[in-house]
Design a protein around this motif. Structure first.
Motif, PDB file in Angstrom:
ATOM      1  N   TRP A  44       0.838  -1.200   0.000  1.00  9.60           N
ATOM      2  CA  TRP A  44       0.000   0.000   0.000  1.00  9.60           C
ATOM      3  C   TRP A  44       0.872   1.248   0.000  1.00  9.60           C
ATOM      4  O   TRP A  44       1.745   1.403   0.856  1.00  9.60           O
ATOM      5  CB  TRP A  44      -0.897   0.023   1.240  1.00  9.60           C
ATOM      6  N   ALA A  45       0.647   2.135  -0.959  1.00 10.89           N
ATOM      7  CA  ALA A  45       1.339   3.416  -0.984  1.00 10.89           C
ATOM      8  C   ALA A  45       0.641   4.393  -0.044  1.00 10.89           C
ATOM      9  O   ALA A  45      -0.581   4.389   0.085  1.00 10.89           O
ATOM     10  CB  ALA A  45       1.353   3.980  -2.396  1.00 10.89           C
ATOM     11  N   ILE A  46       1.432   5.214   0.618  1.00  9.01           N
ATOM     12  CA  ILE A  46       0.910   6.275   1.484  1.00  9.01           C
ATOM     13  C   ILE A  46       1.095   7.588   0.746  1.00  9.01           C
ATOM     14  O   ILE A  46       2.221   7.964   0.393  1.00  9.01           O
ATOM     15  CB  ILE A  46       1.644   6.290   2.837  1.00  9.01           C
ATOM     16  N   SER A  47      -0.005   8.270   0.475  1.00  7.72           N
ATOM     17  CA  SER A  47       0.033   9.447  -0.396  1.00  7.72           C
ATOM     18  C   SER A  47      -0.572  10.668   0.274  1.00  7.72           C
ATOM     19  O   SER A  47      -1.527  10.566   1.054  1.00  7.72           O
ATOM     20  CB  SER A  47      -0.738   9.167  -1.693  1.00  7.72           C
ATOM     21  N   THR A  48      -0.005  11.823  -0.059  1.00  8.17           N
ATOM     22  CA  THR A  48      -0.539  13.108   0.394  1.00  8.17           C
ATOM     23  C   THR A  48      -0.769  13.994  -0.830  1.00  8.17           C
ATOM     24  O   THR A  48      -0.474  13.606  -1.956  1.00  8.17           O
ATOM     25  CB  THR A  48       0.444  13.819   1.354  1.00  8.17           C
ATOM     26  N   GLY A  49      -1.286  15.181  -0.595  1.00  2.53           N
ATOM     27  CA  GLY A  49      -1.509  16.108  -1.692  1.00  2.53           C
ATOM     28  C   GLY A  49      -0.209  16.653  -2.258  1.00  2.53           C
ATOM     29  O   GLY A  49       0.828  16.666  -1.570  1.00  2.53           O
ATOM     30  N   ALA A  50      -0.275  17.116  -3.481  1.00  2.00           N
ATOM     31  CA  ALA A  50       0.928  17.628  -4.142  1.00  2.00           C
ATOM     32  C   ALA A  50       1.560  18.781  -3.361  1.00  2.00           C
ATOM     33  O   ALA A  50       2.784  18.923  -3.330  1.00  2.00           O
ATOM     34  CB  ALA A  50       0.574  18.075  -5.561  1.00  2.00           C
ATOM     35  N   GLU A  51       0.738  19.589  -2.698  1.00  2.00           N
ATOM     36  CA  GLU A  51       1.246  20.739  -1.939  1.00  2.00           C
ATOM     37  C   GLU A  51       1.148  20.514  -0.427  1.00  2.00           C
ATOM     38  O   GLU A  51       1.208  21.466   0.342  1.00  2.00           O
ATOM     39  CB  GLU A  51       0.459  22.006  -2.326  1.00  2.00           C
ATOM     40  N   SER A  52       1.030  19.267  -0.019  1.00  2.00           N
ATOM     41  CA  SER A  52       0.875  18.960   1.405  1.00  2.00           C
ATOM     42  C   SER A  52       2.129  19.315   2.196  1.00  2.00           C
ATOM     43  O   SER A  52       3.252  19.248   1.695  1.00  2.00           O
ATOM     44  CB  SER A  52       0.572  17.466   1.572  1.00  2.00           C
ATOM     45  N   LYS A  53       1.911  19.656   3.463  1.00  2.00           N
ATOM     46  CA  LYS A  53       3.042  19.919   4.365  1.00  2.00           C
ATOM     47  C   LYS A  53       3.755  18.639   4.770  1.00  2.00           C
ATOM     48  O   LYS A  53       4.898  18.682   5.242  1.00  2.00           O
ATOM     49  CB  LYS A  53       2.541  20.627   5.617  1.00  2.00           C
ATOM     50  N   HIS A  54       3.092  17.498   4.604  1.00  2.00           N
ATOM     51  CA  HIS A  54       3.668  16.225   5.044  1.00  2.00           C
ATOM     52  C   HIS A  54       4.711  15.742   4.042  1.00  2.00           C
ATOM     53  O   HIS A  54       4.438  15.632   2.843  1.00  2.00           O
ATOM     54  CB  HIS A  54       2.576  15.173   5.207  1.00  2.00           C
ATOM     55  N   ARG A  55       5.878  15.449   4.562  1.00  2.00           N
ATOM     56  CA  ARG A  55       6.978  14.965   3.726  1.00  2.00           C
ATOM     57  C   ARG A  55       7.368  13.529   4.074  1.00  2.00           C
ATOM     58  O   ARG A  55       8.129  12.900   3.352  1.00  2.00           O
ATOM     59  CB  ARG A  55       8.211  15.880   3.887  1.00  2.00           C
ATOM     60  N   SER A  56       6.861  13.037   5.202  1.00  2.00           N
ATOM     61  CA  SER A  56       7.171  11.668   5.621  1.00  2.00           C
ATOM     62  C   SER A  56       6.045  11.145   6.496  1.00  2.00           C
ATOM     63  O   SER A  56       5.152  11.901   6.924  1.00  2.00           O
ATOM     64  CB  SER A  56       8.497  11.625   6.388  1.00  2.00           C
ATOM     65  N   ILE A  57       6.104   9.859   6.791  1.00  2.00           N
ATOM     66  CA  ILE A  57       5.107   9.227   7.658  1.00  2.00           C
ATOM     67  C   ILE A  57       5.131   9.830   9.060  1.00  2.00           C
ATOM     68  O   ILE A  57       4.100   9.888   9.737  1.00  2.00           O
ATOM     69  CB  ILE A  57       5.378   7.701   7.728  1.00  2.00           C
ATOM     70  N   ASP A  58       6.280  10.325   9.496  1.00  2.00           N
ATOM     71  CA  ASP A  58       6.483  10.751  10.885  1.00  2.00           C
ATOM     72  C   ASP A  58       5.487  11.804  11.353  1.00  2.00           C
ATOM     73  O   ASP A  58       5.181  11.889  12.548  1.00  2.00           O
ATOM     74  CB  ASP A  58       7.907  11.289  11.068  1.00  2.00           C
ATOM     75  N   THR A  59       4.979  12.627  10.438  1.00  2.00           N
ATOM     76  CA  THR A  59       4.103  13.728  10.844  1.00  2.00           C
ATOM     77  C   THR A  59       2.617  13.397  10.724  1.00  2.00           C
ATOM     78  O   THR A  59       1.772  14.270  10.930  1.00  2.00           O
ATOM     79  CB  THR A  59       4.404  14.974   9.993  1.00  2.00           C
ATOM     80  N   LEU A  60       2.287  12.132  10.407  1.00  2.00           N
ATOM     81  CA  LEU A  60       0.886  11.777  10.163  1.00  2.00           C
ATOM     82  C   LEU A  60       0.080  11.481  11.424  1.00  2.00           C
ATOM     83  O   LEU A  60      -1.149  11.387  11.357  1.00  2.00           O
ATOM     84  CB  LEU A  60       0.812  10.568   9.223  1.00  2.00           C
ATOM     85  N   SER A  61       0.732  11.323  12.555  1.00  2.00           N
ATOM     86  CA  SER A  61       0.012  11.033  13.797  1.00  2.00           C
ATOM     87  C   SER A  61      -1.043  12.109  14.067  1.00  2.00           C
ATOM     88  O   SER A  61      -0.775  13.311  13.954  1.00  2.00           O
ATOM     89  CB  SER A  61       1.004  10.967  14.961  1.00  2.00           C
ATOM     90  N   LYS A  62      -2.262  11.681  14.398  1.00  2.00           N
ATOM     91  CA  LYS A  62      -3.387  12.553  14.736  1.00  2.00           C
ATOM     92  C   LYS A  62      -3.874  13.382  13.537  1.00  2.00           C
ATOM     93  O   LYS A  62      -4.579  14.369  13.720  1.00  2.00           O
ATOM     94  CB  LYS A  62      -3.068  13.461  15.928  1.00  2.00           C
ATOM     95  N   SER A  63      -3.499  12.981  12.341  1.00  2.00           N
ATOM     96  CA  SER A  63      -3.960  13.704  11.151  1.00  2.00           C
ATOM     97  C   SER A  63      -5.245  13.065  10.621  1.00  2.00           C
ATOM     98  O   SER A  63      -5.780  12.132  11.218  1.00  2.00           O
ATOM     99  CB  SER A  63      -2.863  13.708  10.079  1.00  2.00           C
ATOM    100  N   ASP A  64      -5.732  13.558   9.487  1.00  2.00           N
ATOM    101  CA  ASP A  64      -6.975  13.052   8.909  1.00  2.00           C
ATOM    102  C   ASP A  64      -6.669  12.099   7.760  1.00  2.00           C
ATOM    103  O   ASP A  64      -5.984  12.466   6.796  1.00  2.00           O
ATOM    104  CB  ASP A  64      -7.838  14.206   8.386  1.00  2.00           C
ATOM    105  N   ALA A  65      -7.183  10.882   7.848  1.00  2.00           N
ATOM    106  CA  ALA A  65      -6.982   9.865   6.821  1.00  2.00           C
ATOM    107  C   ALA A  65      -8.231   9.751   5.961  1.00  2.00           C
ATOM    108  O   ALA A  65      -9.330   9.524   6.473  1.00  2.00           O
ATOM    109  CB  ALA A  65      -6.663   8.519   7.466  1.00  2.00           C
ATOM    110  N   ALA A  66      -8.066   9.902   4.665  1.00  2.00           N
ATOM    111  CA  ALA A  66      -9.166   9.679   3.725  1.00  2.00           C
ATOM    112  C   ALA A  66      -9.282   8.180   3.479  1.00  2.00           C
ATOM    113  O   ALA A  66      -8.293   7.515   3.181  1.00  2.00           O
ATOM    114  CB  ALA A  66      -8.907  10.420   2.422  1.00  2.00           C
TER     115      ALA A  66
END
Length: 261
Positions: A44-66
């Motif tokens: 499974w690939a983990i993807s964010t938006g093209a202009e997202s602030k997230h650059r790695s998995i490390d910052t995804l805690s407590k974020s919103d998952a689609a």
């Protein structure tokens, strides 16, 4: 897929391991698991938006998952991610609802891609090679990947067939599919690559890369006991099913399948 089994539109289905196990655990008693189709895990690939602030998995805690829906692979894999990152047992890494993420149900792949780009969601998870064209085009950004500790696809069959003399026919059908997959793999240097390219419109290099990751079960009637147990444990953590969850013997029909380690 399981609904089609219930409606008897299908006799045998090939479906994601976690979906089949969850269905039986939640009372879908019209089918049983009868074998293993692909024993390699789905990546499974983990993807964010093209202009997202997230650059790695490390910052995804407590974020919103689609996610596509509650109990889907995209939902369950978020808990696999949180478990691997150590966020499930740490209250500092939980949202106000006590979960590792907030979840936005969006029903389909395009809506999930749109959500990470309009920043209403932070990330989504989807099969790697299905997502790759959107990574290549720059529509969404890949920041990681994850594989669950269970085989990607299992066979399931309607219980009406399993309770009759047709159980031998089910086994014969599964073995016939195995022969077809062996031929498919034997031709992976040429014909099989061309076939996938023509059907899915994937670049040749992506198809050849996919062939390096896929592995069909050598014994399709063998089901891993440990894989079922790990799947059940993860589904409980995700709140998809309740404790204690089914035992491997409860989800498999042992007239057709046999359990291994």
């Amino acid at each position: 897929m399981t609904q089609k089994l219930k409606d008897k539109e299908l006799d045998i289905a090939i479906a994601l391991t976690e979906g089949l196990v969850a269905g039986i655990a939640k009372g879908q008693d019209w089918y049983k698991i009868v074998g293993t189709y692909v024993d390699a895990p789905l990546c499974w690939a983990i993807s964010t938006g093209a202009e997202s602030k997230h650059r790695s998995i490390d910052t995804l805690s407590k974020s919103d998952a689609a996610i596509s829906r509650i109990g889907s692979g995209s939902h369950i894999m978020a808990y696999v991610l949180a478990d691997q990152q150590g966020w499930l047992n740490n209250n500092n890494n939980k949202t106000a609802t006590g979960e590792p993420f907030d979840f936005t149900v969006l029903n389909n792949f395009k809506a999930m891609r749109d959500a990470v780009n309009d920043l209403s969601s932070d990330f989504f998870m989807w099969e790697t090679f299905t997502t790759k064209p959107y990574h290549d085009s720059g529509e969404v950004k890949r920041i990681g990947q994850i594989t669950p500790p269970w085989p990607a696809f299992l066979f399931a069959a309607h219980t009406d067939l399993l309770e009759s003399s047709n159980s031998d026919q089910i086994k014969q059908a599964i073995l016939a599919i195995q022969k077809a997959t062996e031929l498919f793999i034997d031709q992976k240097e040429n014909e099989s690559v061309e076939r996938i390219m023509s059907i899915l419109d994937y670049p040749e290099q992506d198809v050849r890369s996919w062939f390096k990751t896929v592995h069909y079960a050598a014994d399709p009637t063998l089901v891993s006991r440990q894989a079922i147990q790990v799947t059940v444990s993860t589904l409980i953590k995700a709140g998809v099913i309740e404790r204690p969850g089914p035992a491997p013997e409860d989800v498999c029909d042992l007239k057709v399948a046999h359990l291994g380690d």
